[in-house]
Structures are given as structure tokens and as C-alpha cells.
Design an enzyme around this catalytic site. Structure first.
Site, PDB file in Angstrom:
ATOM      1  CG  HIS A 169      -2.084   0.906   1.085  1.00  0.00           C
ATOM      2  ND1 HIS A 169      -2.028   2.238   1.349  1.00  0.00           N
ATOM      3  CD2 HIS A 169      -3.328   0.659   0.631  1.00  0.00           C
ATOM      4  CE1 HIS A 169      -3.214   2.781   1.101  1.00  0.00           C
ATOM      5  NE2 HIS A 169      -4.023   1.848   0.658  1.00  0.00           N
ATOM      6  CG  ASP A 225      -8.254  -4.167  -3.244  1.00  0.00           C
ATOM      7  OD1 ASP A 225      -7.442  -3.262  -3.446  1.00  0.00           O
ATOM      8  OD2 ASP A 225      -9.489  -4.004  -3.265  1.00  0.00           O
TER       9      ASP A 225
HETATM   10  C1  SDX Z   1      -5.986   0.211  -3.186  1.00  0.00           C
HETATM   11  O1  SDX Z   1      -4.212   4.672  -2.100  1.00  0.00           O
HETATM   12  C2  SDX Z   1      -5.196   4.066  -1.551  1.00  0.00           C
HETATM   13  O2  SDX Z   1      -5.655   4.425  -0.479  1.00  0.00           O
HETATM   14  C3  SDX Z   1      -5.716   2.882  -2.354  1.00  0.00           C
HETATM   15  C4  SDX Z   1      -6.786   2.052  -1.675  1.00  0.00           C
HETATM   16  C5  SDX Z   1      -8.081   2.836  -1.476  1.00  0.00           C
HETATM   17  O3  SDX Z   1      -8.854   2.455  -0.577  1.00  0.00           O
HETATM   18  O4  SDX Z   1      -8.335   3.761  -2.300  1.00  0.00           O
HETATM   19  O5  SDX Z   1      -6.326   1.572  -0.436  1.00  0.00           O
HETATM   20  C6  SDX Z   1      -7.162   0.847  -2.545  1.00  0.00           C
HETATM   21  O6  SDX Z   1      -5.642   0.565  -4.277  1.00  0.00           O
HETATM   22  C7  SDX Z   1      -5.194  -0.830  -2.443  1.00  0.00           C
HETATM   23  C8  SDX Z   1      -3.943  -1.332  -3.230  1.00  0.00           C
HETATM   24  C9  SDX Z   1      -4.401  -2.404  -4.192  1.00  0.00           C
HETATM   25  N1  SDX Z   1      -3.302  -2.786  -5.111  1.00  0.00           N
HETATM   26  C10 SDX Z   1      -2.705  -3.987  -4.995  1.00  0.00           C
HETATM   27  O7  SDX Z   1      -2.952  -4.817  -4.140  1.00  0.00           O
HETATM   28  C11 SDX Z   1      -1.691  -4.264  -6.099  1.00  0.00           C
HETATM   29  C12 SDX Z   1      -0.416  -4.883  -5.504  1.00  0.00           C
HETATM   30  N2  SDX Z   1       0.296  -3.872  -4.768  1.00  0.00           N
HETATM   31  C13 SDX Z   1       1.275  -3.087  -5.417  1.00  0.00           C
HETATM   32  O8  SDX Z   1       1.326  -3.006  -6.739  1.00  0.00           O
HETATM   33  C14 SDX Z   1       1.818  -1.930  -4.601  1.00  0.00           C
HETATM   34  O9  SDX Z   1       2.000  -2.372  -3.327  1.00  0.00           O
HETATM   35  C15 SDX Z   1       1.003  -0.649  -4.577  1.00  0.00           C
HETATM   36  C16 SDX Z   1       0.749  -0.154  -5.960  1.00  0.00           C
HETATM   37  C17 SDX Z   1      -0.290  -0.859  -3.883  1.00  0.00           C
HETATM   38  C18 SDX Z   1       1.798   0.373  -3.806  1.00  0.00           C
HETATM   39  O10 SDX Z   1       2.926   0.624  -4.513  1.00  0.00           O
HETATM   40  P1  SDX Z   1       4.104   1.528  -3.871  1.00  0.00           P
HETATM   41  O11 SDX Z   1       3.913   1.836  -2.431  1.00  0.00           O
HETATM   42  O12 SDX Z   1       4.312   2.662  -4.795  1.00  0.00           O
HETATM   43  O13 SDX Z   1       5.248   0.553  -3.858  1.00  0.00           O
HETATM   44  P2  SDX Z   1       6.300   0.498  -4.988  1.00  0.00           P
HETATM   45  O14 SDX Z   1       5.568   0.116  -6.236  1.00  0.00           O
HETATM   46  O15 SDX Z   1       7.119   1.747  -4.970  1.00  0.00           O
HETATM   47  O16 SDX Z   1       7.140  -0.709  -4.460  1.00  0.00           O
HETATM   48  C19 SDX Z   1       7.986  -0.503  -3.329  1.00  0.00           C
HETATM   49  C20 SDX Z   1       8.762  -1.816  -3.253  1.00  0.00           C
HETATM   50  C21 SDX Z   1       9.261  -2.270  -4.614  1.00  0.00           C
HETATM   51  O17 SDX Z   1      10.429  -3.027  -4.390  1.00  0.00           O
HETATM   52  P3  SDX Z   1      11.864  -2.271  -4.612  1.00  0.00           P
HETATM   53  O18 SDX Z   1      11.960  -1.936  -6.093  1.00  0.00           O
HETATM   54  O19 SDX Z   1      11.857  -1.053  -3.706  1.00  0.00           O
HETATM   55  O20 SDX Z   1      12.872  -3.330  -4.174  1.00  0.00           O
HETATM   56  O21 SDX Z   1       7.871  -2.845  -2.796  1.00  0.00           O
HETATM   57  C22 SDX Z   1       7.730  -3.804  -3.814  1.00  0.00           C
HETATM   58  C23 SDX Z   1       8.178  -3.179  -5.093  1.00  0.00           C
HETATM   59  O22 SDX Z   1       8.660  -4.155  -5.993  1.00  0.00           O
HETATM   60  N3  SDX Z   1       6.315  -4.169  -3.837  1.00  0.00           N
HETATM   61  C24 SDX Z   1       5.862  -5.394  -4.043  1.00  0.00           C
HETATM   62  C25 SDX Z   1       4.466  -5.305  -3.923  1.00  0.00           C
HETATM   63  N4  SDX Z   1       4.122  -4.030  -3.671  1.00  0.00           N
HETATM   64  C26 SDX Z   1       5.269  -3.332  -3.631  1.00  0.00           C
HETATM   65  N5  SDX Z   1       6.494  -6.568  -4.326  1.00  0.00           N
HETATM   66  C27 SDX Z   1       5.694  -7.653  -4.473  1.00  0.00           C
HETATM   67  N6  SDX Z   1       4.332  -7.637  -4.363  1.00  0.00           N
HETATM   68  C28 SDX Z   1       3.698  -6.478  -4.093  1.00  0.00           C
HETATM   69  N7  SDX Z   1       2.358  -6.467  -3.997  1.00  0.00           N
END
Ligand code: SDX
Length: 433
Positions: A303, A360
Site C-alpha cells: 500500500h 483487496d
Molecule cells: C488500493 O491509495 C489508496 O488508499 C488505495 C486504496 C483505497 O482504498 O483507495 O487503499 C485501494 O488501491 C489498495 C492497493 C491495491 N493494489 C494492490 O494490491 C496491487 C499490488 N500492490 C502493489 O502493486 C503496490 O504495493 C502498490 C501499488 C499498492 C503500492 O505501490 P508503492 O507503495 O508505490 O510501492 P512500490 O511500487 O514503490 O514498491 C515498493 C517496493 C518495490 O520493491 P523495490 O523496487 O523497492 O525493491 O515494494 C515492492 C516493489 O517491488 N512491492 C511489491 C508489492 N508491492 C510493492 N512486491 C511484491 N508484491 C507487491 N504487492
């Protein structure tokens, strides 16, 4: 005396005001930065940038706190209805008995949609995604129910939209399956009406189950608002151009559809189903999610704000258990989800990256138990988020400081160059060959 932050830049010291929120959150107000220094700031994805001051929702990502108008979401989920929560978000306080009665009457009085709109639903190609249809149909409401923005009771517009979105969603579902449309009933509550419109049929009348109605209330309460997330920001940004409300909400629906945002609930179930059908091990999934060369992410995990367990996921997880027990259902995907969580939360990669289940991760299990088709999961999220979008849109429209949203950029393209005629370019290309 306003606290300030001092910035020393190009040998000059500028003082920027500090804003402190109700819960002690702090911001540096940089609205005069460019005028004082010629500099802008850069924050791709706006993770460190506040777009507004808001009284609607408070989140603490480190502590896993979520409150609507100061009330913890846990209390609302346990004791309130979705209608009460919608009223709270829109009006800043809980309704009196008269007010909630009046609100319910208005929701039911305006639950029908223009019969001509049904033509639209049946004109969409079979298999069209419900979010595609919803975004288009909400936008179309401006043609069917135009309003003059400065001459109307906006609460009436909000109530009518809250009611019609629910009807449109259920109607679209029925028509997409070639089933007879079920109209709303004046004697059913908001959530019961939706379930009845979705599942009632001449062959098998739908029996309202209060536990399922409660579960749907909780589901929509948990999704009702979440401060400046991607889709809410889309509503505020699109609304800032003073377009009609329906167009701004339609933009929010489209933003929510993305698998990194609200589309994740459908993606989670598709991921769990693949794991179940392919029989892949939890460890191989976790390994894949950690592999930088693999675009796969563990859907429903991580998140932008929560760096601990999403408080909504905790409630959703309990509810998935409860609803399956009540319906005497056994969903193998729930077992997989729990095993996946168990492995992930102990894995150093997930711990180090503060990756926990978000809203989710378990919500799809609850929706499946209710009989909601997977491709409608994000639409269910949208119906729940609508009161939040409306409240945020209204707050932005009423904000005296609010302006049309127009971020700046740093240009890294070509330096100044000149136009060369096509013949000359052609000649140069041939000479270069
Ligand atoms: C919602 O914003 C809100 O409030 C949204 C929400 C709402 O109520 O409106 O809460 C609803 O959208 C919930 C989120 C639903 N999405 C997912 O479940 C999709 C899977 N999650 C990710 O794609 C990710 O965690 C995000 C998009 C939710 C958040 O992305 P960030 O905080 O920008 O994290 P990032 O993409 O910058 O990643 C940071 C690190 C990375 O590794 P490094 O390159 O730093 O080594 O964390 C890793 C990422 O690769 N990472 C994950 C991961 N999420 C982040 N690795 C594996 N699996 C994951 N799910």
C-alpha cells in the site's frame, strides 16, 4: 505565530509556512516557492505531496488507523449502516433519526433509471467489463439528468446518484446475462435492494438474508473513503476544471479500475484461482513476487500509505470467515489466501518492504460468497467509494483556496532546434545512407 521551515537555496534563505493537522501531521506549504526562488519541487507519484487540507478522512499508515469524520472505521463497520456512513461522509456528522429516514426515502424515490438508459446496457458488446459500462453510464447521466451547477440542491444530486449507481450496476448485470431486469423495491433498504435486484428471478425469488445484508453494509462502509487515493485525486483533479459532477465521478471510476488500485480485488481472486488450479506452491508464488525481473506482484499486498496491516483487511478477513460459515460454504481460495499471507508476513522481503494485506486481499472472498461475479468486484468497490468521492468533490468545490489542478514539470527533452523541410530531411537521410 506560524512555524516556518527555512530553505537555503542559491545563497538565499526562504521561509516557508508549516501546516499542522489535527493529529499532528506536518506539511511545508510550498505555494510561494517558485515565486520566491524560481524552483519547483519534484515528487513523482505525489507520495510526499499534499494536494489539499481535508476534514473528511484521517489515515495513519504507520499505525493502521482509518477514521471517517473522526469515527474509527471499526466502529462504523460494527454498528453503522452504509447509508449512515454515506450521510456522515457527505454532511460531516451522523444523521438524526428523521434525517436518515428522509435520506432512505429519497434513495428509494430516486432508485429508478430512465427507461431509455436500458438501451445503452443492451448495446454494449457481451462480455463488456462492468467498470467500462459504469464509467460510460455515469457520464451519460449528465445527458439524462442535466443540472445547472449553481442552481441546484447538490445533496439531492448526490442522493440520486448514490441510488442510481446501485440500480445501474444490478441492471447491467441482469442485462449482460440476458435475464429479466429486477426493479428496486420501496420496502427494501439500500443494500437489500441491491442484492434483490442482482439475484431475484421469476424462477427463484431471492430470499433476503440479514447476515448477507450486514456483510454488504460492512463491505461498502470499508470502501467508502480513503483520503487522497488515486481515484479520489482523479475526481478532484477532473472536478477542478468545473466540469459537471457526473464527468468527475466517471473519471474516478476509470481510475479505480486499474489493477494497482481498485482493480486489485478482481486480480487477487484471479491470482488465487490460478494458484488453486495450477497447484503451484506458496513459496514459488512468493519467490515470483520477489523477483525483480518478473513483473508479477502479490496482488492484495502492499500500500502507498499503510506500512502495516490495512485495518480494513483485518475486518474483511474476519468477515470472510463469518460469511462462509453462515452460508456453509467452503472456499478453497480462502485457505490459499491465508496460507499465502502466513508465508508472506514472515518473509524478510515483505517485512523489509512493509508489505501487508490491503483491503483487496480478502474482499473478493466475501464477494464470491455473496454470489457477486468476479468481473463486478471493482464495480462493488466503486459503489462503496461513491460517497467518499462525492464528499471529496464537494469539499474541493467549497474550498476557497481550491484552483484548477495544474502541476508543473522539469523539461528534459531537446534543446531549441529548427524545422527542416521534408525534402531536405529526405536528402539528408539518403546522404547518410
Ligand atoms: C488500493 O491509495 C489508496 O488508499 C488505495 C486504496 C483505497 O482504498 O483507495 O487503499 C485501494 O488501491 C489498495 C492497493 C491495491 N493494489 C494492490 O494490491 C496491487 C499490488 N500492490 C502493489 O502493486 C503496490 O504495493 C502498490 C501499488 C499498492 C503500492 O505501490 P508503492 O507503495 O508505490 O510501492 P512500490 O511500487 O514503490 O514498491 C515498493 C517496493 C518495490 O520493491 P523495490 O523496487 O523497492 O525493491 O515494494 C515492492 C516493489 O517491488 N512491492 C511489491 C508489492 N508491492 C510493492 N512486491 C511484491 N508484491 C507487491 N504487492
Amino acid at each position: 505565530m506560524t512555524e516556518t521551515a527555512k530553505l537555503i537555496i542559491d545563497g538565499k534563505t526562504v521561509e516557508l509556512p508549516i501546516i499542522i493537522g489535527t493529529e499532528g501531521e506536518k506539511a511545508i506549504d510550498i505555494s510561494s516557492l517558485r515565486q520566491q526562488t524560481g524552483y519547483i519541487t519534484m515528487d513523482v507519484g505525489f507520495g510526499n505531496t499534499g494536494s489539499c487540507k481535508s476534514k473528511i478522512t484521517f489515515m495513519d499508515g504507520e499505525k493502521g488507523i482509518l477514521r471517517y469524520r473522526g469515527i474509527p472505521v471499526e466502529q462504523l463497520a460494527e454498528k453503522a449502516t452504509f447509508r449512515e456512513t454515506a450521510f456522515l461522509l457527505l454532511n460531516g456528522r451522523l444523521p438524526t433519526l428523521d434525517e436518515i429516514t428522509q435520506f432512505s426515502v429519497m434513495l428509494n424515490d430516486h432508485s429508478m433509471i430512465h427507461e431509455d438508459m436500458q438501451v445503452f446496457f443492451s448495446s454494449f458488446p457481451r462480455g463488456s467489463h462492468p467498470m467500462n459500462i459504469l464509467a460510460a453510464m455515469v457520464n451519460a447521466l449528465n445527458s439524462f439528468y442535466p443540472y445547472l451547477q449553481d442552481e441546484t440542491d447538490i445533496n439531492f444530486i448526490f442522493t440520486r446518484l448514490l441510488s442510481k449507481v446501485r440500480t445501474m450496476s444490478a441492471m447491467s448485470h441482469k442485462i449482460s446475462r440476458g435475464h429479466k431486469v429486477v426493479y428496486p423495491k420501496a420496502d427494501l433498504s439500500y443494500c437489500a435492494n441491491f442484492l434483490n435486484m442482482m439475484f431475484d428471478s421469476p424462477v427463484k425469488p431471492y430470499r433476503i438474508d440479514n447476515d448477507i445484508v450486514k456483510a454488504l453494509n460492512v463491505f461498502w462502509i470499508l470502501h467508502a473513503d480513503h483520503e487522497q487515493n488515486c481515484s479520489t485525486s482523479a475526481v478532484r483533479v477532473v472536478g477542478s476544471g468545473k466540469v459537471n459532477l457526473y464527468a468527475a465521478i466517471s473519471a474516478g471510476i476509470s481510475a479505480l479500475w486499474g489493477p494497482l488500485h481498485g482493480g486489485a480485488n478482481q486480480a487477487v481472486i484471479e491470482m488465487l484461482t490460478r494458484i488453486h488450479e495450477d497447484g503451484v506452491s506458496m513459496n514459488s508464488i512468493i519467490k515470483k513476487a520477489k523477483d525483480k525481473n518478473d513483473p508479477f506482484r502479490l496482488m492484495g499486498f502492499g500500500h502507498r500509505v499503510y506500512k502495516t496491516y490495512d485495518p480494513r483487511a483485518k475486518i474483511m478477513k474476519k468477515m470472510s470467515d463469518k460469511i462462509l460459515k453462515k452460508l456453509k460454504l467452503d472456499d478453497p481460495l480462502l485457505d490459499i489466501a491465508r496460507q499465502l499471507e502466513e508465508v508472506a508476513v514472515k518473509d524478510s522481503y515483505f517485512v523489509d518492504h512493509n508489505l501487508y494485506p490491503n483491503v483487496d486481499f480478502y474482499s473478493g472472498i466475501v464477494l464470491r460468497a455473496m454470489g457477486i461475479p468476479t468481473d463486478m468486484f471493482t464495480e462493488m468497490f466503486a459503489i462503496g467509494r461513491l460517497p467518499g468521492w462525492l464528499a471529496q468533490w464537494k469539499e474541493s468545490m467549497d474550498d476557497p483556496e481550491w484552483k484548477i489542478a495544474r502541476p508543473r514539470q522539469i523539461y528534459i527533452g531537446n534543446p531549441k532546434t529548427k524545422y527542416i523541410s521534408i525534402n531536405k530531411r529526405d536528402l539528408e537521410t539518403k546522404e547518410a545512407e
